[in-house]
Design a protein around this motif. Structure first.
Motif, PDB file in Angstrom:
ATOM      1  N   ALA A 122      35.038  86.652  59.466  1.00 19.06           N
ATOM      2  CA  ALA A 122      35.427  85.678  60.496  1.00 19.06           C
ATOM      3  C   ALA A 122      34.226  84.904  61.021  1.00 19.06           C
ATOM      4  CB  ALA A 122      36.156  86.388  61.630  1.00 19.06           C
ATOM      5  N   LYS A 172      37.094  78.581  65.866  1.00 21.06           N
ATOM      6  CA  LYS A 172      38.295  79.369  66.149  1.00 21.06           C
ATOM      7  C   LYS A 172      37.887  80.690  66.777  1.00 21.06           C
ATOM      8  CE  LYS A 172      41.102  76.393  64.319  1.00 21.06           C
ATOM      9  NZ  LYS A 172      41.894  75.551  65.191  1.00 21.06           N
ATOM     10  N   ASP A 173      38.782  81.280  67.539  1.00 22.04           N
ATOM     11  CA  ASP A 173      38.582  82.599  68.113  1.00 22.04           C
ATOM     12  C   ASP A 173      38.329  83.601  66.974  1.00 22.04           C
ATOM     13  OD1 ASP A 173      39.160  84.564  70.516  1.00 22.04           O
ATOM     14  OD2 ASP A 173      40.346  85.282  68.801  1.00 22.04           O
ATOM     15  N   GLN A 227      43.148  87.062  56.837  1.00 22.52           N
ATOM     16  CA  GLN A 227      43.852  88.145  56.136  1.00 22.52           C
ATOM     17  C   GLN A 227      45.259  87.716  55.717  1.00 22.52           C
ATOM     18  OE1 GLN A 227      42.647  91.019  54.958  1.00 22.52           O
ATOM     19  NE2 GLN A 227      40.646  90.448  55.769  1.00 22.52           N
ATOM     20  N   GLY A 228      45.853  86.790  56.454  1.00 26.40           N
ATOM     21  CA  GLY A 228      47.206  86.337  56.146  1.00 26.40           C
ATOM     22  C   GLY A 228      47.274  85.207  55.129  1.00 26.40           C
ATOM     23  N   SER A 229      46.144  84.823  54.568  1.00 23.91           N
ATOM     24  CA  SER A 229      46.115  83.734  53.585  1.00 23.91           C
ATOM     25  C   SER A 229      46.845  84.123  52.308  1.00 23.91           C
ATOM     26  CB  SER A 229      44.665  83.381  53.231  1.00 23.91           C
ATOM     27  OG  SER A 229      43.930  83.016  54.376  1.00 23.91           O
ATOM     28  N   GLU A 231      38.849  86.907  66.635  1.00 25.50           N
ATOM     29  CA  GLU A 231      39.966  87.797  66.289  1.00 25.50           C
ATOM     30  C   GLU A 231      41.091  87.008  65.623  1.00 25.50           C
ATOM     31  OE1 GLU A 231      42.154  90.899  65.311  1.00 25.50           O
ATOM     32  OE2 GLU A 231      40.078  90.978  65.997  1.00 25.50           O
ATOM     33  N   ALA A 232      41.370  85.821  66.111  1.00 27.38           N
ATOM     34  CA  ALA A 232      42.385  84.974  65.477  1.00 27.38           C
ATOM     35  C   ALA A 232      41.964  84.631  64.048  1.00 27.38           C
ATOM     36  CB  ALA A 232      42.608  83.701  66.293  1.00 27.38           C
ATOM     37  N   SER A 233      40.669  84.395  63.862  1.00 27.47           N
ATOM     38  CA  SER A 233      40.144  84.096  62.522  1.00 27.47           C
ATOM     39  C   SER A 233      40.368  85.267  61.583  1.00 27.47           C
ATOM     40  CB  SER A 233      38.649  83.766  62.594  1.00 27.47           C
ATOM     41  OG  SER A 233      38.431  82.598  63.343  1.00 27.47           O
ATOM     42  N   ARG A 234      40.070  86.475  62.056  1.00 28.55           N
ATOM     43  CA  ARG A 234      40.284  87.664  61.215  1.00 28.55           C
ATOM     44  C   ARG A 234      41.746  87.773  60.784  1.00 28.55           C
ATOM     45  NH1 ARG A 234      36.785  90.213  65.125  1.00 28.55           N
ATOM     46  NH2 ARG A 234      34.750  90.414  64.145  1.00 28.55           N
ATOM     47  N   ARG A 235      42.654  87.644  61.731  1.00 26.98           N
ATOM     48  CA  ARG A 235      44.084  87.744  61.414  1.00 26.98           C
ATOM     49  C   ARG A 235      44.515  86.631  60.464  1.00 26.98           C
ATOM     50  NH1 ARG A 235      46.210  88.387  67.387  1.00 26.98           N
ATOM     51  NH2 ARG A 235      47.009  86.355  66.834  1.00 26.98           N
ATOM     52  N   GLY A 236      44.084  85.416  60.757  1.00 27.03           N
ATOM     53  CA  GLY A 236      44.471  84.285  59.930  1.00 27.03           C
ATOM     54  C   GLY A 236      43.953  84.384  58.504  1.00 27.03           C
TER      55      GLY A 236
END
Length: 136
Positions: A14, A29-30, A39-41, A32-37
């Protein structure tokens, strides 16, 4: 393309993702939001030079009906070498092999990057539709 630049499909950290975004002129980007996003790619194409992330792009969506191309970014120190085109070629290859014929593939193009996306078959949707967004 520089022979020392390595193409990969790894999920960036991230922090390095945000560093590249900011350097390339995109918004931060935030974390934590970056980590989640990230991973969801559905698909990620990365370009690294000596391990450093210098370019990337990804595809997000539902994997069936809707695909959205995002985060096309190249470090300004490495622009003008065809790296954006290499990233888009990887993304287009993924879409050609994975998106069903009825899928809708979209992206929001910043000017002048729209010229790059046109080379890969993307067209403006206006006047039939327009891109919209909501800020939080």
């Amino acid at each position: 393309m520089n022979s020392h630049i390595q193409l990969g499909h790894d999920v960036p950290e991230a922090e390095e993702y945000n560093k590249l975004r900011v350097k390339a002129g995109l918004s931060p980007k935030d974390i934590e939001a970056s980590r989640r996003g990230l991973q969801g790619s559905l698909f990620i194409a990365t370009l690294r030079l000596e391990g450093k992330l210098i370019g990337m792009g990804r595809v997000i969506g539902d994997g069936g009906c809707i695909y959205h191309v995002v985060d096309i970014a190249v470090d300004p120190d490495h622009q003008g070498q065809g790296l954006g085109k290499r990233i888009m070629a990887e993304i287009t290859g993924y879409l050609d092999h994975n998106a069903p014929p009825t899928a809708y593939v979209s992206l929001i193009a910043d000017v002048p990057a729209d010229r790059l996306y046109r080379q890969f078959g993307f067209e403006e949707t206006a006047p039939a539709s327009v891109g919209m967004y909501r800020r939080f």
